[in-house]
Design a protein around this motif. Structure first.
Motif, mmCIF file in Angstrom:
data_model
loop_
_atom_site.group_PDB
_atom_site.id
_atom_site.type_symbol
_atom_site.label_atom_id
_atom_site.label_comp_id
_atom_site.label_asym_id
_atom_site.label_seq_id
_atom_site.Cartn_x
_atom_site.Cartn_y
_atom_site.Cartn_z
ATOM 1 N N PRO A 39 38.805 62.921 51.374
ATOM 2 C CA PRO A 39 39.523 62.748 52.645
ATOM 3 C C PRO A 39 39.837 64.093 53.303
ATOM 4 C CG PRO A 39 40.416 61.284 50.984
ATOM 5 C CD PRO A 39 39.445 62.174 50.274
ATOM 6 N N ASN A 40 39.690 64.110 54.630
ATOM 7 C CA ASN A 40 39.998 65.282 55.458
ATOM 8 C C ASN A 40 39.054 66.457 55.241
ATOM 9 O OD1 ASN A 40 42.354 63.994 56.562
ATOM 10 N ND2 ASN A 40 43.399 64.449 54.618
ATOM 11 N N VAL A 41 37.909 66.200 54.645
ATOM 12 C CA VAL A 41 36.918 67.258 54.422
ATOM 13 C C VAL A 41 35.810 67.151 55.457
ATOM 14 C CG1 VAL A 41 35.118 68.063 52.848
ATOM 15 C CG2 VAL A 41 37.389 67.551 51.977
ATOM 16 N N HIS A 42 35.459 68.314 56.055
ATOM 17 C CA HIS A 42 34.338 68.407 56.982
ATOM 18 C C HIS A 42 33.072 68.798 56.221
ATOM 19 C CE1 HIS A 42 36.545 68.381 60.881
ATOM 20 N NE2 HIS A 42 37.531 68.835 60.133
ATOM 21 N N PHE A 97 34.491 57.640 58.835
ATOM 22 C CA PHE A 97 33.943 58.965 59.142
ATOM 23 C C PHE A 97 33.812 59.150 60.652
ATOM 24 C CE2 PHE A 97 32.855 58.524 54.745
ATOM 25 C CZ PHE A 97 32.791 59.813 54.242
ATOM 26 N N SER A 98 33.998 60.357 61.078
ATOM 27 C CA SER A 98 33.780 60.698 62.478
ATOM 28 C C SER A 98 32.828 61.889 62.566
ATOM 29 C CB SER A 98 35.103 61.033 63.171
ATOM 30 O OG SER A 98 35.743 62.133 62.547
ATOM 31 N N ASN A 126 37.763 60.743 57.682
ATOM 32 C CA ASN A 126 39.104 60.472 58.202
ATOM 33 C C ASN A 126 39.869 59.434 57.392
ATOM 34 O OD1 ASN A 126 39.072 62.090 60.664
ATOM 35 N ND2 ASN A 126 37.430 60.705 61.308
ATOM 36 N N GLY A 127 39.228 58.861 56.390
ATOM 37 C CA GLY A 127 39.830 57.724 55.703
ATOM 38 C C GLY A 127 40.628 58.107 54.484
ATOM 39 N N PRO A 128 41.119 57.087 53.771
ATOM 40 C CA PRO A 128 42.011 57.340 52.641
ATOM 41 C C PRO A 128 41.299 57.568 51.312
ATOM 42 C CG PRO A 128 41.886 54.996 53.076
ATOM 43 C CD PRO A 128 41.054 55.664 54.128
ATOM 44 N N TYR A 129 39.970 57.336 51.277
ATOM 45 C CA TYR A 129 39.272 57.363 49.998
ATOM 46 C C TYR A 129 38.135 58.376 49.996
ATOM 47 C CZ TYR A 129 41.542 52.810 49.207
ATOM 48 O OH TYR A 129 42.449 51.794 49.054
ATOM 49 N N ARG A 130 37.890 58.932 48.823
ATOM 50 C CA ARG A 130 36.662 59.693 48.609
ATOM 51 C C ARG A 130 35.491 58.729 48.810
ATOM 52 N NH1 ARG A 130 34.471 60.922 43.440
ATOM 53 N NH2 ARG A 130 36.310 59.874 42.613
#
Length: 770
Positions: A693-696, A623-624, A653-657
């Motif tokens: 993944p890729n969710v803000h 996470f970022s 930012n990672g590959p997993y929920r």
């Protein structure tokens, strides 16, 4: 027929007496609580009141006497509800320190509420049977909110970790869960303990029964009292005074503690119960009074409402009968002390018609219900802390590649010791261990305890273990080590941070006689507190370490969910450490030293680096954090007494929920550099669930005036001219890395005149979700 006339007469008299008792105002549900309480008390004799104060329980017959003429039944005060009802067949929820490791305040409420329903189910069953005694009432000696200050204290497992803010948040939620949200009735009543400055030792190097905790006013108010203020603010009905003395005064006879602080300053209106035998200990352990009668008078006059004793012979308050006859006790003192006891019983519904209270409909069928077992499983999964995961060995995506699997170590299949202290009775039908929960995933499984005598491990079968490991035939080893309540528990401190006895040798042998290229080792640790495992952290042969704590009945199923990908799906659900994990015990001051310098992340020494920080824990994802802003019109200036709202974004930012534990800290830098402040202070946290993944995720939180205040002797908690640095991220700011590049930071300033916040405060005023 004549031979039965006397029986008929007795029955008729009982019916008439019962009917008449319904006319008493204390049974009139249309009247205010205070009117009903005063009416009942007015009908009690002084001796009856003293008996109500004396029989707090602690032994099977230790229940308050019935008052037949008023149709008042006995009452059982002594019930333990730490995470399921003690000594009953109840759902085995995870230990308190595991709940803390979830960093999930909502889980605390849920487990507290489920526990209350099961306690009430038992109570209803016992009422129908006319049974009374220990653990058969509705008044809980829970939660334990003492600070986890030292890694060797035997009762660390019962606490919520080392931070007073976190402990206060958890206490508030657990108490509300226990007490319920009915507008009229309590489900059970909570009882926060042990009040106060009671954080070890238990038995080493001195006894808790006689220990005098010498504490400064700064440390007392900044570390040991805030969570109790949070508990009082949450509406708790009871507080238990502790065994120890504080600065020379036994806690259960301490006017400053029980009257000035608790009632006058914190506005507590509930009842104070003594810890078991704490009042007779005023004489026999603290040597503070000459006689038991003097100790009882001192405790009564200084604020104790109810005595908990281990036996009838240890019940000091029974001497109050003679003291009253000698004119040493005022009637007002007796009525004042019994009032919160009667009020509590009224709010539990004792003097109302049974059908009015919906909690009276709870049956024992709720125990081990699907809902409660699922809650226990969810909580256990979220409490595991992934300490090490080299080369991303976890999660396991393909079990078929592990042809030969070994379950090794004394905690591999040790259901009793995985529960920890103060647990319900183990029901083996609902309990899984690492072995029983995971073995059917693999084709070929071996199991070796290695320690013949279990986790005490004084009898280690080293030759057999080395022979097993040297063959090099295992693809995967689950190495399960730890303490259990046989090693660390109430009354039993550890004397070192080492793994128990030959368990350290077992760890060393596993490292020595396995090859990282051939065998994957997952180290599973069962303990409430830090262990000496630096060799495992540094070893390339052990890529994975997981701190499990004491997850109780759902251990095996929780591991099954946490470590493996199922149906091509994975969700990282790990928790974070609620305490600092030192490299070695010499990095921490003595357990008898109550100066907080060197203890907990807030005051940890600048010259030592922990093995794992408070708040540490890994995830399968990354996470970022982005775009930290505040609500300040002037970007840095804060008016003294105002709160500050902050906003930021969290990105997976990672590959997993994955779940993420968001942590917000502050550091306060006074212009007056001579003032004492903590290095860091947690001011907010939130567990985000199943972020894809890729969710803000957009977030905000409030930093309150209490969290910006500093305690100053003879003044109280003050907001003073200072600068405050804010840190937002997934871990504690580093002392050695001042940049903390993966954390969001902001700086605010306060340059007004001093602003008084309070004499006693709770950091946990901000307990709503982020």
């Amino acid at each position: 027929m004549a031979q039965y006339s006397h029986i008929i007469l007795l029955v008729l008299n009982s019916v008439l007496r019962f009917s008449h008792s319904q006319d008493y105002p204390f049974r009139n549900v249309s009247l205010d609580w205070s009117v009903r309480v005063d009416d009942l008390i007015s009908r009690l004799t002084p001796d009856e009141i003293i008996d109500q104060l004396a029989y707090g329980g602690g032994w099977d017959e230790g229940v308050t006497p019935s008052i037949v003429r008023l149709n008042i039944k006995p009452y059982s005060w002594a019930t333990e509800c730490l995470r399921g009802e003690l000594n009953e067949n109840s759902t085995g929820f995870l230990q308190a320190i595991n709940l803390a490791a979830t960093w999930n305040k909502n889980l605390l409420y849920a487990v507290g509420n489920a526990t209350a329903y099961e306690v009430h189910g038992h109570f209803n069953a016992y009422q129908k049977q006319g049974k009374y005694g220990v653990h058969r009432g509705l008044s809980c000696f829970s939660p334990v909110i003492n600070i986890m200050r030292h890694p060797l204290w035997g009762r660390n497992q019962e606490t919520y970790g080392e931070d007073p803010y976190m402990s206060g948040v958890y206490a508030s939620n657990y108490v509300r869960g226990l007490q319920g949200n009915h507008q009229r009735y309590l489900n059970t009543n909570g009882g926060c303990k042990h009040y106060d400055v009671h954080n070890g030792p238990e038995n080493y190097p001195v006894s808790r029964f006689s220990f005098d905790a010498v504490v400064s006013e700064y440390d007392w108010r900044s570390t040991f009292l805030p969570q109790f203020k949070a508990c009082v603010d949450a509406g708790v009905y009871s507080v238990m005074c502790s065994y120890n003395s504080i600065n020379g005064l036994p806690a259960c006879a301490n006017e400053k503690l029980l009257k000035t602080i608790l009632r006058d300053k914190m506005n507590f209106v509930g009842y104070v119960v003594s810890d078991a035998n704490a009042i007779v200990n005023i004489v026999y352990e603290h040597n503070y009074t000459q006689t038991v009668a003097d100790a009882a008078l001192l405790a009564l006059n200084n604020g104790v409402n109810l005595e908990l004793a281990i036996s009838l012979g240890d019940t000091a308050f029974l001497t109050l009968h003679d003291s009253y006859k000698l004119g040493k006790i005022e009637n007002k003192t007796l009525t004042d002390r019994v009032r919160p006891l009667i009020y509590t019983r009224m709010r539990l519904g004792e003097f109302d018609p049974i059908e009015m209270n919906p909690y009276n409909q709870i049956s024992v069928d709720i125990i081990q219900s699907d809902e409660h077992r699922n809650l226990a499983l969810t909580a256990a999964i979220q409490s595991f802390v992934l300490l090490k995961n080299d080369q991303n060995v976890l999660p396991i995506t393909n079990v078929d590649k592990f042809k030969q699997v070994l379950f090794l170590g004394p905690m591999s299949n040790n259901p009793i010791q995985q529960f920890g202290d103060y647990s319900p009775i183990l029901d083996i039908f609902y309990t899984t261990t690492p072995l029983s929960g995971l073995q059917d995933l693999f084709c070929n499984v071996a199991w070796e305890n290695a320690c013949v005598d279990g986790n005490v491990c004084l009898n280690y079968n080293q030759n057999k273990t080395i022979d097993l490991l040297s063959k090099g035939e295992y693809d995967l080893i689950f190495l399960s080590l730890g303490t259990g309540q046989i090693i660390e528990s109430e009354g039993s401190d550890r004397q070192t941070m080492n793994l128990p006895n030959y368990q350290q040798q077992l760890l060393d042998d596993t490292i020595t006689y396995t090859s990282a290229s051939r065998t994957t080792i997952i180290l599973l640790l069962f303990s409430a507190t830090p262990l000496q495992i630096q060799s495992a952290q540094q070893s390339k042969n052990i890529p994975c370490i997981i701190q499990l704590g004491f997850p109780a009945q759902e251990t095996g199923l929780a591991l099954r969910t946490a470590l493996f990908i199922h149906d091509n799906k994975v969700s990282s659900k790990f928790g974070r450490l609620p305490y600092t994990w030192p490299v070695k015990i010499d990095d921490v001051p003595s357990i008898t030293n109550y100066n907080m310098h060197g203890f907990t992340y807030r005051y940890y020494s600048n010259t030592t680096q922990p093995l794992y920080n408070f708040g540490h824990g890994l995830s399968y994802s990354i996470f970022s954090y982005h775009d930290l802003t505040t609500n300040l019109t002037d970007s840095t200036k804060v008016k003294a007494g105002d709160s500050v709202e902050i906003y930021f974004r969290v990105l997976n930012n990672g590959p997993y929920r994955s779940d993420e534990i968001v942590q917000v800290y502050v550091s306060i830098f006074p212009q007056n550099t001579s003032l004492i402040t903590s290095k860091f202070q947690l001011v907010s946290f939130e567990r985000l669930t199943d972020v894809s993944p890729n969710v803000h995720v957009l977030m905000s939180t409030i930093i309150t005036k209490e969290q910006m205040a500093v305690y100053i002797d003879n003044k109280g908690f003050m907001i003073i001219p200072c600068s405050i640095k804010i840190y937002v991220g997934s871990h504690l700011p580093s002392q050695s890395n001042t940049n903390n590049e993966d954390l969001l930071t902001a700086q605010i300033t306060i340059d007004d005149n001093e602003y008084f916040v309070g004499e006693y405060i709770s950091y946990a005023t901000n307990i709503s979700p982020l």
